[in-house]
Design a protein around this motif. Structure first.
Motif, short mmCIF file in Angstrom:
data_model
loop_
_atom_site.label_atom_id
_atom_site.label_comp_id
_atom_site.label_asym_id
_atom_site.label_seq_id
_atom_site.Cartn_x
_atom_site.Cartn_y
_atom_site.Cartn_z
N ILE A 12 0.99 -0.89 -0.46
CA ILE A 12 -0.12 -0.41 -0.13
C ILE A 12 1.07 1.07 -0.52
N GLY A 13 0.91 1.99 -0.50
CA GLY A 13 1.53 3.46 -0.97
C GLY A 13 2.35 3.09 -1.30
N GLY A 14 2.93 4.83 -1.93
CA GLY A 14 4.41 5.17 -2.44
C GLY A 14 5.25 4.92 -1.58
N ALA A 15 5.68 4.84 -0.42
CA ALA A 15 6.00 4.31 0.35
C ALA A 15 6.55 3.36 0.39
N GLY A 16 5.52 2.41 0.15
CA GLY A 16 6.30 1.67 0.37
C GLY A 16 6.82 0.84 -1.12
N LYS A 17 6.22 1.20 -1.97
CA LYS A 17 6.50 0.63 -3.09
C LYS A 17 8.31 1.16 -2.89
N SER A 18 8.33 2.52 -2.54
CA SER A 18 9.54 3.03 -2.99
C SER A 18 10.88 2.14 -1.90
N ALA A 19 10.44 1.47 -1.45
CA ALA A 19 10.81 1.08 -0.15
C ALA A 19 11.38 -0.28 -0.65
N ALA A 20 10.33 -1.45 -1.38
CA ALA A 20 10.24 -2.42 -2.06
C ALA A 20 11.32 -1.77 -3.37
N MET A 21 11.14 -0.60 -4.19
CA MET A 21 13.02 -0.91 -5.04
C MET A 21 13.84 -0.65 -4.20
N GLN A 22 14.09 -0.53 -2.93
CA GLN A 22 15.02 -0.40 -1.86
C GLN A 22 15.75 -1.17 -2.19
N SER A 23 15.03 -2.42 -2.21
CA SER A 23 15.46 -3.78 -1.52
C SER A 23 15.40 -4.32 -2.76
N ASN A 89 11.40 3.61 6.19
CA ASN A 89 11.23 4.81 5.63
C ASN A 89 9.58 4.52 6.12
N ARG A 90 9.38 5.11 7.41
CA ARG A 90 7.61 4.95 7.33
C ARG A 90 7.25 6.09 7.80
N MET A 91 5.78 6.47 7.83
CA MET A 91 5.64 8.07 7.31
C MET A 91 5.78 8.44 8.86
N ARG A 92 6.08 8.35 10.15
CA ARG A 92 6.33 8.56 11.34
C ARG A 92 5.44 9.58 11.74
N THR A 93 3.61 9.27 11.87
CA THR A 93 2.88 9.69 11.82
C THR A 93 2.25 9.02 13.21
N ASN A 94 2.94 8.26 14.02
CA ASN A 94 2.89 7.48 14.91
C ASN A 94 2.77 7.81 16.17
N SER A 95 2.03 7.73 17.01
CA SER A 95 2.13 8.40 18.69
C SER A 95 3.48 8.81 18.98
N ILE A 96 3.43 10.04 20.06
CA ILE A 96 5.20 10.06 20.86
C ILE A 96 6.03 8.70 20.52
N LEU A 97 4.96 8.21 21.62
CA LEU A 97 5.29 6.54 22.09
C LEU A 97 5.52 6.40 21.67
N ASN A 98 5.06 5.28 20.53
CA ASN A 98 5.45 5.34 19.50
C ASN A 98 6.71 4.92 18.83
N GLU A 99 7.12 6.34 18.39
CA GLU A 99 7.72 6.31 17.84
C GLU A 99 9.20 6.34 19.07
N VAL A 100 8.80 7.05 20.14
CA VAL A 100 9.65 7.20 20.73
C VAL A 100 10.91 5.27 21.17
N ALA A 101 9.39 4.66 21.06
CA ALA A 101 10.11 2.56 21.14
C ALA A 101 10.99 2.48 19.79
N LEU A 102 10.77 3.19 18.78
CA LEU A 102 11.33 2.66 17.81
C LEU A 102 12.83 3.24 17.57
N CYS A 103 12.50 4.60 17.65
CA CYS A 103 13.54 5.07 17.16
C CYS A 103 14.63 5.59 18.40
#
Length: 360
Positions: A12-23, A89-103
């Protein structure tokens, strides 16, 4: 060198498609590539080892503890594989807590390249500037997918290096896919993408199509894609008595045959990141028309050469541009002749060189 590509999805979406192309690009360059979709959508072609984090996600039961558990699973996977680079390649629109957990937790200790795909990131930072800047303060590099977006991200992340690497397309592959047969016996203008008003602004396109009256010459408007706002557009189409003129088609794994057979591909977006659909359309020889929104189309469309780049959201001007794409056959023929040459700079081999330089 081992590289892990994180993507919102592989279907789904352009970010996912570009990530697939990166691979595909990085595998072709000889890197040991793994790819991790956050959601359980896998339909794009990709290369490398798949670790589907989305398989652990249940949309009907997605509590805070479920999210923490998936973050723990991802952290364990990254540590076990000891990647040299993570490309997020994520859109980084999750909650701050989610982003802190990942980043700050899952990625801790790794070299992370954050790819900014959309102007929506600028809006996200504006809402919580200190926190959003802090999340990326340990980035190895930040990649923006066009030059206008690069300038905006530079103004935010003054202490990080921000580089521009455009999304890539495989021109030969698109050309081949565009030659497949399509059983459609009417001319049409094409929109291809998510049916989301806040970004794609499709109400304007539908209303301008009605005002243009090109449907009286048998030219239909095809909306190819899915999204939560589809009922809104169906209601608008009915209100304008265009039920037989506006065609809704769900997402296709091969949208390129629809682009190839269209009179033109159109975007009336309020913002884009890159506008990959414009490049894909040009790659199969079909001219494009887009509004010159913040970031995206101006890097792709040379106004009057390979299409129309309109600097207005005025309904009357959009309708006139649609009429031009239908009735000015001499101009459109010139657009077609320049379509494929205009996107050679986005070919996979050219963009791969930029990634190779970044990863040295």
């Amino acid at each position: 060198m081992k590289i892990c590509i994180i993507t919102p999805s592989l279907g789904i979406g352009g970010a996912g498609k570009s990530a697939a192309m990166q691979s595909i690009m990085l595998s072709n360059l000889g890197y040991d590539v793994s790819i991790v979709p956050i959601s359980n959508h896998v339909s794009y072609n990709y290369n490398g080892k798949l670790f589907n984090l989305g398989q652990f996600k249940d949309d009907s039961k997605n509590t805070f503890l479920d999210k923490i558990e998936r973050t723990r699973i991802l952290r364990k996977y990254l540590l076990n594989n000891q990647f040299d680079f993570i490309i997020d390649n994520r859109m980084r629109t999750n909650s701050i807590l989610n982003e802190v957990a990942l980043c700050k937790y899952a990625y801790r200790g790794f070299k992370v390249i954050y790819v900014i795909h959309s102007f929506s990131y600028i809006k996200e930072v504006a809402a919580q500037p200190k926190l959003k800047k802090w999340l990326l303060n340990n980035a190895y590099k930040i990649v923006a997918v066009n030059k206008n977006l690069q300038a905006l991200v530079n103004d935010i992340h003054l202490k990080q290096e921000v580089v521009c690497i455009e999304n890539a397309v495989d021109l030969n592959d698109l050309k081949e896919k565009g030659t497949a047969s399509l059983n459609i016996n009417f001319p049409y203008i094409l929109f291809c993408g998510r049916l989301e008003e806040h970004c794609k602004n499709l109400s304007l396109l539908i209303q301008a199509y009605a005002k243009s009256e090109i449907f009286k010459k048998g030219v239909k408007l095809m909306l190819l894609g899915d999204g939560l706002d589809k009922p809104i557009y169906e209601k608008l189409v009915k209100k304008l008595s265009l039920d037989d003129e506006v065609i809704f088609e769900s997402f296709k794994t091969n949208p390129y045959i629809y682009m190839k057979n269209a009179l033109c591909t159109v975007l009336t977006s309020l913002y884009e990141g890159f506008g990959l659909v414009l490049i894909e359309s040009l790659a199969v020889g079909t001219p494009v028309f887009a509004i010159d929104c913040l970031t995206g189309p101006s890097d792709i469309i040379d106004d009057g050469v390979n299409g129309i780049l309109l600097k207005s959201y005025d309904e009357k001007e959009v309708s006139q541009a649609l009429r031009t794409m239908v009735f000015n056959t001499e101009l459109v023929q010139e657009f077609k002749s320049q379509a494929i040459p205009s996107v050679q700079k986005f070919d996979i081999e050219h963009i791969a060189k930029k990634w190779k330089a970044l990863l040295k």
